[in-house]
Design an enzyme around this catalytic site. Structure first.
Site, PDB file in Angstrom:
ATOM      1  N   TRP A 104       0.806  -1.225   0.000  1.00  0.00           N
ATOM      2  CA  TRP A 104       0.000   0.000   0.000  1.00  0.00           C
ATOM      3  C   TRP A 104       0.835   1.269   0.000  1.00  0.00           C
ATOM      4  O   TRP A 104       0.520   2.243  -0.690  1.00  0.00           O
ATOM      5  CB  TRP A 104      -0.999   0.009   1.153  1.00  0.00           C
ATOM      6  CG  TRP A 104      -2.170  -0.892   0.892  1.00  0.00           C
ATOM      7  CD1 TRP A 104      -2.540  -1.984   1.626  1.00  0.00           C
ATOM      8  CD2 TRP A 104      -3.118  -0.806  -0.188  1.00  0.00           C
ATOM      9  NE1 TRP A 104      -3.646  -2.581   1.062  1.00  0.00           N
ATOM     10  CE2 TRP A 104      -4.026  -1.880  -0.044  1.00  0.00           C
ATOM     11  CE3 TRP A 104      -3.279   0.071  -1.262  1.00  0.00           C
ATOM     12  CZ2 TRP A 104      -5.080  -2.092  -0.934  1.00  0.00           C
ATOM     13  CZ3 TRP A 104      -4.330  -0.154  -2.152  1.00  0.00           C
ATOM     14  CH2 TRP A 104      -5.214  -1.218  -1.982  1.00  0.00           C
ATOM     15  N   ASP A 188      -1.212   6.716   6.391  1.00  0.00           N
ATOM     16  CA  ASP A 188      -2.329   5.900   5.900  1.00  0.00           C
ATOM     17  C   ASP A 188      -2.609   4.842   6.955  1.00  0.00           C
ATOM     18  O   ASP A 188      -1.887   3.856   7.078  1.00  0.00           O
ATOM     19  CB  ASP A 188      -1.967   5.236   4.557  1.00  0.00           C
ATOM     20  CG  ASP A 188      -3.060   4.292   4.060  1.00  0.00           C
ATOM     21  OD1 ASP A 188      -4.085   4.127   4.759  1.00  0.00           O
ATOM     22  OD2 ASP A 188      -2.874   3.708   2.964  1.00  0.00           O
ATOM     23  N   LYS A 212     -12.634  -1.017   6.845  1.00  0.00           N
ATOM     24  CA  LYS A 212     -11.890  -1.983   7.652  1.00  0.00           C
ATOM     25  C   LYS A 212     -12.366  -1.970   9.111  1.00  0.00           C
ATOM     26  O   LYS A 212     -12.763  -2.991   9.630  1.00  0.00           O
ATOM     27  CB  LYS A 212     -10.386  -1.706   7.594  1.00  0.00           C
ATOM     28  CG  LYS A 212      -9.678  -2.282   6.371  1.00  0.00           C
ATOM     29  CD  LYS A 212      -9.891  -1.490   5.092  1.00  0.00           C
ATOM     30  CE  LYS A 212      -9.368  -2.145   3.850  1.00  0.00           C
ATOM     31  NZ  LYS A 212      -8.165  -1.587   3.294  1.00  0.00           N
TER      32      LYS A 212
HETATM   33  C1  LIG Z   1      -7.733  -1.002   1.983  1.00  0.00           C
HETATM   34  C2  LIG Z   1      -6.575  -0.099   1.961  1.00  0.00           C
HETATM   35  C3  LIG Z   1      -6.437   0.901   0.979  1.00  0.00           C
HETATM   36  C4  LIG Z   1      -7.357   1.031  -0.223  1.00  0.00           C
HETATM   37  O1  LIG Z   1      -8.615   1.370   0.081  1.00  0.00           O
HETATM   38  P1  LIG Z   1      -9.711   1.579  -1.076  1.00  0.00           P
HETATM   39  O2  LIG Z   1     -10.828   2.188  -0.278  1.00  0.00           O
HETATM   40  O3  LIG Z   1     -10.021   0.246  -1.648  1.00  0.00           O
HETATM   41  O4  LIG Z   1      -9.164   2.517  -2.081  1.00  0.00           O
HETATM   42  C5  LIG Z   1      -5.363   1.757   1.074  1.00  0.00           C
HETATM   43  N1  LIG Z   1      -4.459   1.632   2.063  1.00  0.00           N
HETATM   44  C6  LIG Z   1      -4.550   0.671   2.989  1.00  0.00           C
HETATM   45  C7  LIG Z   1      -3.521   0.577   4.059  1.00  0.00           C
HETATM   46  C8  LIG Z   1      -5.609  -0.219   2.974  1.00  0.00           C
HETATM   47  O5  LIG Z   1      -5.696  -1.186   3.901  1.00  0.00           O
END
Ligand SMILES: *Cc1c(COP(=O)(O)O)cnc(C)c1O
Length: 376
Positions: A104, A188, A212
């Site tokens: 990511w 993030d 999540k």
């Molecule tokens: C799930 C996730 C994303 C992407 O999220 P989307 O909503 O599908 O764009 C980005 N960064 C991390 C760390 C994630 O777990």
């Protein structure tokens, strides 16, 4: 009604109480005779939903008044563009730095590159092994004291929990102290937001897509230090400009009303269930059970350095990879769903976020033990 354990990395399990409340409010929200799905975003009803969600999240995070909360569309990956469009120009030159710790953060870096001079200042495998699909390199977090920002860089971004690789890093205080004074940290936290206490005060921005631990897909939660607002590039779409979102209370245009409502229910559930500190101890216990079990046998393998093993996304694989499909199939027969690893790394992964109770983790461990007895 059969209910299975959902080990998906996202969208993931919602608490049962939350689902139950949704099922009532979809027909009639708060005895208004109106479904929560068609509440107008400028109405007093949505005002109630929004303000409550915001104040509950503030309370959960113990957020200082230096920070605001924005609900933005575009998901976690949208945030990878929203951040540079709003922040890369803060020091006059469009420059930002990244730490790469897995899939990511690497993807975030690639997106940011579209907006200026973006560089990797530390990594745990990218420069040594260009193939980002390789499971091997992303098993640790780069040495903190060596991490610096470049002259004129506006921010240093990293991922606090690599959802796919299972590397979690939250001790970012040293990095916050060692970077240049005109740069801020951007985190993030999509997959570990609200799962443990995070030092938001050391950051400029923390963002997390909701699906999540904080609701359903369709909304991304941004915690933004207020003094950083107002630096968007001209090319930044109006709907993504922090300034417009801040002044419009996340309602510059029609926001994802339903997704924000669900996040609000999750925040309420968290407050009723002991808050972030309690989640942290639950998640520590759940992950410890699973890691202890895996470490007790050579049949299951997790290669992440113990100091940065994720408490919420636990990738592992079988010593004999040929058994992986059978493992998944038999798990499903026992109601243990979605434990296949991400398509980029293969193997297996158990995502055990806030809504996954200890019973679910115990069922998984019991299954793993039985499977090893049979095939080991
Ligand atoms: C799930 C996730 C994303 C992407 O999220 P989307 O909503 O599908 O764009 C980005 N960064 C991390 C760390 C994630 O777990």
């Amino acid at each position: 009604m059969a209910r299975f354990w959902n080990f998906s990395a996202g969208p993931s399990m919602l608490p049962y109480d939350v689902l139950n409340q949704i099922s009532i409010d979809v027909l009639d929200w708060n005895s208004t005779g109106i479904s929560v799905t068609d509440i107008n975003h400028r109405s007093k009803y949505f005002e109630i939903i929004y303000n409550q969600a915001e104040s509950d999240l503030r309370a959960l995070l113990g957020l200082s008044s230096d920070y605001c909360i924005l609900f933005i569309q575009g998901g976690g990956q949208g945030a990878n563009a929203v951040v540079p469009m709003n922040m890369i120009g803060m020091n006059g030159i469009n420059r930002a730095d990244f730490i790469i710790s897995g899939y990511w953060s690497y993807k975030s870096y690639l997106e940011a590159c579209k907006y200026g001079d973006v560089s990797i200042v530390a990594d745990n495998g990218y420069t040594t092994k260009i193939d980002c699909n390789d499971y091997g390199p992303y098993t640790w977090f780069p040495e903190n004291k060596s991490i610096k920002t470049r002259e004129g860089s506006s921010y240093l971004q990293f991922c606090s929990n690599e959802t796919i690789n299972g590397v979690e890093f939250v001790d970012w205080g040293d990095i916050a102290n060692s970077i240049n004074k005109d740069a801020v940290l951007v985190v993030d936290a999509s997959s570990n937001f609200l799962t443990r206490v995070l030092d938001i005060d050391d950051t400029g921005v923390v963002f997390a897509c909701a699906q999540k631990n904080a609701g359903i897909s369709g909304v991304t939660i941004f915690i933004v230090r207020k003094d950083l607002i107002g630096n968007a590039l001209n090319i930044c779409p109006s709907i993504f400009d922090y300034m417009n979102l801040f002044h419009g209370h996340s309602r510059y245009n029609t926001p994802p009303v339903f997704a924000i409502y669900v996040s609000g229910l999750v925040f309420k559930w968290l407050r009723r269930n002991g808050g972030v500190k309690k989640m942290e101890s639950n998640n520590l216990e759940k992950s410890r059970m699973l890691y202890d079990f895996m470490d007790s046998t050579s049949f299951y393998i997790n290669k992440i350095h113990p100091s940065v093993r994720s408490r919420v996304n636990i990738p592992f694989h079988l010593k004999n990879d040929l058994l992986t499909n059978i493992f998944i199939e038999k798990a499903e027969n026992r109601g243990l769903m979605n434990i296949r690893g991400h398509r980029s790394v293969g193997g297996l992964r158990a995502s055990i976020y806030n809504a996954m109770p200890i019973d679910g983790v115990m069922d998984l461990i019991n299954y793993m033990r039985d499977f090893e007895c049979y095939y080991g």
